[in-house]
Scaffold this motif. Structure first.
Motif, PDB file in Angstrom:
ATOM      1  N   ASP A  64      26.151   4.634  34.532  1.00 29.82           N
ATOM      2  CA  ASP A  64      27.613   4.578  34.566  1.00 29.82           C
ATOM      3  C   ASP A  64      28.147   4.687  35.984  1.00 29.82           C
ATOM      4  OD1 ASP A  64      27.579   4.651  31.718  1.00 29.82           O
ATOM      5  OD2 ASP A  64      27.306   6.813  31.811  1.00 29.82           O
ATOM      6  N   GLY A  65      27.254   4.597  36.973  1.00 31.50           N
ATOM      7  CA  GLY A  65      27.695   4.676  38.365  1.00 31.50           C
ATOM      8  C   GLY A  65      28.079   6.070  38.804  1.00 31.50           C
ATOM      9  N   ILE A  66      27.555   7.090  38.101  1.00 31.36           N
ATOM     10  CA  ILE A  66      27.872   8.467  38.491  1.00 31.36           C
ATOM     11  C   ILE A  66      26.680   9.062  39.230  1.00 31.36           C
ATOM     12  CG2 ILE A  66      28.515  10.771  37.689  1.00 31.36           C
ATOM     13  CD1 ILE A  66      29.917   9.390  35.345  1.00 31.36           C
ATOM     14  N   GLY A  67      26.773   9.083  40.550  1.00 32.22           N
ATOM     15  CA  GLY A  67      25.716   9.612  41.402  1.00 32.22           C
ATOM     16  C   GLY A  67      26.067  11.003  41.887  1.00 32.22           C
ATOM     17  N   PRO A  68      25.263  11.554  42.825  1.00 37.74           N
ATOM     18  CA  PRO A  68      25.489  12.910  43.337  1.00 37.74           C
ATOM     19  C   PRO A  68      26.896  13.124  43.888  1.00 37.74           C
ATOM     20  CG  PRO A  68      23.367  12.062  44.058  1.00 37.74           C
ATOM     21  CD  PRO A  68      24.059  10.927  43.384  1.00 37.74           C
ATOM     22  N   LYS A  69      27.437  12.110  44.571  1.00 36.61           N
ATOM     23  CA  LYS A  69      28.749  12.284  45.194  1.00 36.61           C
ATOM     24  C   LYS A  69      29.844  12.431  44.136  1.00 36.61           C
ATOM     25  CE  LYS A  69      30.237  11.052  49.698  1.00 36.61           C
ATOM     26  NZ  LYS A  69      29.730  10.259  50.797  1.00 36.61           N
ATOM     27  N   GLN A  70      29.741  11.646  43.058  1.00 35.75           N
ATOM     28  CA  GLN A  70      30.770  11.662  42.012  1.00 35.75           C
ATOM     29  C   GLN A  70      30.860  13.028  41.331  1.00 35.75           C
ATOM     30  OE1 GLN A  70      28.874   8.750  42.447  1.00 35.75           O
ATOM     31  NE2 GLN A  70      30.697   7.931  43.435  1.00 35.75           N
ATOM     32  N   ILE A  71      29.750  13.774  41.297  1.00 38.21           N
ATOM     33  CA  ILE A  71      29.820  15.103  40.672  1.00 38.21           C
ATOM     34  C   ILE A  71      29.845  16.196  41.745  1.00 38.21           C
ATOM     35  CG2 ILE A  71      28.789  14.370  38.489  1.00 38.21           C
ATOM     36  CD1 ILE A  71      26.149  15.606  39.404  1.00 38.21           C
ATOM     37  N   GLY A  72      30.225  15.821  42.967  1.00 37.02           N
ATOM     38  CA  GLY A  72      30.524  16.814  44.003  1.00 37.02           C
ATOM     39  C   GLY A  72      29.328  17.513  44.621  1.00 37.02           C
ATOM     40  N   LEU A  73      28.144  16.870  44.538  1.00 39.45           N
ATOM     41  CA  LEU A  73      26.967  17.570  45.057  1.00 39.45           C
ATOM     42  C   LEU A  73      26.959  17.661  46.586  1.00 39.45           C
ATOM     43  CD1 LEU A  73      24.109  16.616  42.587  1.00 39.45           C
ATOM     44  CD2 LEU A  73      25.690  18.533  42.586  1.00 39.45           C
ATOM     45  N   ASP A  74      27.730  16.787  47.268  1.00 42.41           N
ATOM     46  CA  ASP A  74      27.852  16.929  48.729  1.00 42.41           C
ATOM     47  C   ASP A  74      28.583  18.225  49.078  1.00 42.41           C
ATOM     48  OD1 ASP A  74      29.988  15.801  47.416  1.00 42.41           O
ATOM     49  OD2 ASP A  74      30.650  14.558  49.084  1.00 42.41           O
ATOM     50  N   LEU A  75      29.617  18.507  48.274  1.00 39.41           N
ATOM     51  CA  LEU A  75      30.379  19.754  48.448  1.00 39.41           C
ATOM     52  C   LEU A  75      29.475  20.960  48.180  1.00 39.41           C
ATOM     53  CD1 LEU A  75      33.424  20.423  48.955  1.00 39.41           C
ATOM     54  CD2 LEU A  75      33.646  20.695  46.482  1.00 39.41           C
ATOM     55  N   LEU A  76      28.662  20.859  47.130  1.00 35.39           N
ATOM     56  CA  LEU A  76      27.746  21.952  46.780  1.00 35.39           C
ATOM     57  C   LEU A  76      26.727  22.167  47.888  1.00 35.39           C
ATOM     58  CD1 LEU A  76      26.685  24.011  44.711  1.00 35.39           C
ATOM     59  CD2 LEU A  76      25.295  22.182  43.724  1.00 35.39           C
ATOM     60  N   GLU A  77      26.216  21.074  48.441  1.00 43.73           N
ATOM     61  CA  GLU A  77      25.187  21.188  49.478  1.00 43.73           C
ATOM     62  C   GLU A  77      25.747  21.919  50.704  1.00 43.73           C
ATOM     63  OE1 GLU A  77      23.218  17.509  50.432  1.00 43.73           O
ATOM     64  OE2 GLU A  77      21.402  18.661  50.888  1.00 43.73           O
ATOM     65  N   SER A  78      26.968  21.550  51.102  1.00 45.93           N
ATOM     66  CA  SER A  78      27.534  22.208  52.287  1.00 45.93           C
ATOM     67  C   SER A  78      27.800  23.689  51.998  1.00 45.93           C
ATOM     68  CB  SER A  78      28.810  21.497  52.748  1.00 45.93           C
ATOM     69  OG  SER A  78      29.843  21.739  51.827  1.00 45.93           O
ATOM     70  N   ARG A  79      28.114  23.988  50.708  1.00 44.25           N
ATOM     71  CA  ARG A  79      28.335  25.387  50.360  1.00 44.25           C
ATOM     72  C   ARG A  79      27.021  26.175  50.402  1.00 44.25           C
ATOM     73  NH1 ARG A  79      32.304  27.259  45.491  1.00 44.25           N
ATOM     74  NH2 ARG A  79      31.811  29.480  45.525  1.00 44.25           N
TER      75      ARG A  79
END
Lengths: 197, 197
Positions: free
Chosen positions: A114-129
């Motif tokens: 469905d085109g939902i990758g790590p960025k779409q579920i905010g994993l970049d935000l989680l990684e920086s946290r």
């Protein structure tokens, strides 16, 4: 032969989950015949919520403020971060009272089709946290579905890279459950994860 | 710990028939997470319908105009008047296409315990309509419940007094029904009303 406004209202009710043409008609007539004031309140609550509710800048859950009340609270342990798929999951965990840390809400799960990758579920935000060192334990509470498990695995790898302890909610027989009616997948999990006593 | 606006919206959804706390929460989250534009349309359709929809001055059904489209239509036979309990009943009869006359919508049924007498279901309006001589046949299509039958009996007496022919929808085995699964009340009716063939 129906009034256009009523027809429009019945159509509009179809956006609700689990509402087909018959239920939509029942809802429309119920409000118009018996509870116009309740209908007006619903209309106002809906437009207000749609306009003002957005995402918490820290945990991504739904809130009308910049950060949600849990992220703002000074009483919550900041070291423990629980990963859930939706705001409704936060609700049930809060009801149980078992968890005193903070949340991170994915608002979905990984689903490449469905085109939902790590960025779409905010994993970049989680990684920086994770990289700023404030999180000591990550508790993954995604659903035990195929997509939920895949998402959990992806986050686990990310946490290991950052040197953060990761755990996953236990799977097994639910409280009050009867073996007789349990699916074999859950039963297998319960056998594999059996505890000595 | 939930956002007040979301809490308010969940409460507001409880006015809908058959919607409990869990469904209300699901509806609220669904719209806020996935379909804000649909939510806004629902809010607008609802407030518009609540404000503008009233009762037809001739047949009492719900409409945003002075008289509804069926009462206005020149194509409908004015001599036949079908009595139903609710606008939804008009809908199913219209869908069947079997009836070409006009309707009179009670918006309920006689229920003395709840303070619903002849006036509350518009029978004074019906009586004056019967007395002007324009109606030649009254077809009573109230529900075959205790209250529906009592209402039908009351209207029948009124029609007889005015010298108008009255009939009642046939009761019996529904099309495609199986005797094995039929309730005894319906089966008794079907025996009593059997037709020679």
């Amino acid at each position: 032969m129906q009034s256009p406004l009523i027809q429009e209202l019945i159509e509009a009710f179809r956006v609700l989950p689990g509402v087909g043409p018959k239920s939509a008609q029942r809802m429309a007539y119920h409000l118009l015949e018996r509870n116009k004031s309740g209908g007006l309140l619903l209309s106002q609550a809906l437009s207000k919520a749609v306009e003002e509710v957005g995402h918490c800048s820290l945990c991504r859950t739904l809130t009308e403020e910049e950060t949600c009340s849990i992220c703002q609270s000074a009483r919550r342990a900041t070291g423990e971060l629980c990963i859930v798929e939706s705001p409704a999951d936060v609700g049930v965990i809060e009801q149980s009272g078992i968890f005193q840390g903070q949340y991170f809400v994915l608002m979905g799960h990984l689903s490449p089709i469905d085109g939902i990758g790590p960025k779409q579920i905010g994993l970049d935000l989680l990684e920086s946290r994770l990289s700023d060192g404030s999180v000591s334990e990550l508790i993954i509470a995604t659903n035990p579905t195929v997509e939920g498990e895949a998402t959990a695995h992806y986050i686990q790898q990310m946490a290991i890279k950052q040197g953060v302890v990761v755990s996953r909610l236990a799977q097994g027989i639910p409280m009050g459950g009867e073996l007789e009616y349990l699916d074999s997948g859950t039963l297998s999990q319960a056998f594999l994860a059996r505890r000595s006593m």
